[in-house]
Design a protein around this motif. Structure first.
Motif, mmCIF file in Angstrom:
data_model
loop_
_atom_site.group_PDB
_atom_site.id
_atom_site.type_symbol
_atom_site.label_atom_id
_atom_site.label_comp_id
_atom_site.label_asym_id
_atom_site.label_seq_id
_atom_site.Cartn_x
_atom_site.Cartn_y
_atom_site.Cartn_z
ATOM 1 N N VAL A 14 -50.511 -53.625 -65.144
ATOM 2 C CA VAL A 14 -51.951 -53.823 -65.334
ATOM 3 C C VAL A 14 -52.459 -52.726 -66.254
ATOM 4 O O VAL A 14 -52.364 -51.541 -65.939
ATOM 5 N N ALA A 30 -54.690 -54.771 -77.043
ATOM 6 C CA ALA A 30 -54.769 -55.650 -75.875
ATOM 7 C C ALA A 30 -53.919 -56.900 -76.070
ATOM 8 O O ALA A 30 -53.203 -57.335 -75.158
ATOM 9 N N GLN A 75 -50.547 -57.862 -73.878
ATOM 10 C CA GLN A 75 -50.499 -59.158 -73.206
ATOM 11 C C GLN A 75 -49.256 -59.947 -73.606
ATOM 12 O O GLN A 75 -48.576 -60.544 -72.762
ATOM 13 N N THR A 96 -50.645 -57.639 -67.694
ATOM 14 C CA THR A 96 -51.962 -58.157 -67.334
ATOM 15 C C THR A 96 -52.975 -57.189 -67.925
ATOM 16 O O THR A 96 -52.999 -56.008 -67.553
ATOM 17 N N VAL A 97 -53.782 -57.669 -68.851
ATOM 18 C CA VAL A 97 -54.672 -56.792 -69.606
ATOM 19 C C VAL A 97 -56.126 -56.988 -69.165
ATOM 20 O O VAL A 97 -56.585 -58.119 -69.001
ATOM 21 N N VAL A 98 -56.815 -55.870 -68.987
ATOM 22 C CA VAL A 98 -58.252 -55.888 -68.724
ATOM 23 C C VAL A 98 -58.935 -55.561 -70.046
ATOM 24 O O VAL A 98 -58.951 -54.413 -70.483
ATOM 25 N N LEU A 100 -57.300 -64.749 -73.639
ATOM 26 C CA LEU A 100 -56.754 -64.393 -72.333
ATOM 27 C C LEU A 100 -55.562 -65.265 -71.968
ATOM 28 O O LEU A 100 -55.567 -66.483 -72.160
ATOM 29 N N SER A 130 -54.743 -61.891 -67.104
ATOM 30 C CA SER A 130 -55.657 -61.004 -67.837
ATOM 31 C C SER A 130 -57.107 -61.394 -67.591
ATOM 32 O O SER A 130 -57.420 -62.574 -67.390
#
Length: 230
Positions: free
Chosen positions: A5, A20, A24, A29-31, A47, A51
């Motif tokens: 994450v 990002a 990914q 899992t990208v915020v 997304l 994500s």
């Protein structure tokens, strides 16, 4: 990076967005975060997997706290933070207002501090990585960019300090100093420059990805210069 994450600030454009996307694609899992990320159709359409996208004002501690509270509830912990959020409004020393100076410091330096602090609270039990995007402007003279240069110099020295401090938590800290890069901020700094003639943000994102490898740990806590020679 599979299953990791990773929080990326300033993820709506430039280096943050390309970082990002690459994280990914590598299974993270990208915020994706930025001030208006939740209404950014480009991000929402990008997304994949688990994500998510969240609004974040890095200069506002309440906003930062709210983000990391949400991430704790959703993921319990995070594995990495990439601080890319930035602001610049170049002026000569005599024309730089206190408002300009404060905003430049608040976004570029204070924002890095706030996000790093609250990310560390989530990572300190299991370790992780913090990657701060500074600039060669923090290392060499930049007449007319004094506020921005001061902020980025602060990011470099802040990163060096916490690299030592966070060793006990197993948190590795990297600071990347890109040269001329075709981003929206660069367009503000050099409006007449041809963006196709300078380094592209993907090149910097590649170096960010390298920081997730074991081999990169010899570069921890010191400025990593990323620049092309023309």
């Amino acid at each position: 990076m599979q299953g990791k994450v990773i929080v990326v600030t300033g993820a709506s454009s430039g280096i943050g967005y390309k970082t990002a996307l690459q994280a990914q694609e590598n299974g993270a899992t990208v915020v994706f975060t930025s001030r208006n990320a939740e209404t950014d159709e480009k991000i929402k359409q990008s997304l994949k997997g688990e994500s998510i996208v969240k609004n974040l004002d890095v200069s506002n501690e309440s906003s930062v706290k709210e983000l990391f509270k949400h991430l704790k509830e959703r993921f319990n912990s995070i594995d990495a933070l990439v601080n890319c959020a930035g602001f610049v409004e170049p002026e000569s020393l005599l024309n730089t207002s206190l408002e300009n100076w404060n905003k430049t410091i608040e976004v570029n330096l204070t924002g890095t501090f706030l996000c790093t602090k609250h990310a560390t609270l989530l990572m300190k039990n299991e370790g992780g990585k913090i990657i701060n995007i500074a600039s060669t402007a923090g290392l060499t003279p930049r007449p007319g960019w004094s506020a921005y240069a001061a902020a980025k110099s602060g990011v470099i020295n802040f990163s060096s300090a916490i690299a030592e401090e966070l060793q006990d938590y197993g948190i590795k800290v990297f600071v990347i100093c890109p040269g001329r890069t075709a981003t929206p901020l660069r367009k503000i700094l050099a409006p007449n420059e041809d963006p196709s003639s300078i380094m592209q943000p993907e090149a910097v994102a590649d170096v960010v990805m390298m920081c997730f490898t074991k081999q990169a740990e010899v570069l921890e806590g010191q400025p990593i210069l990323v620049r092309e020679r023309f």
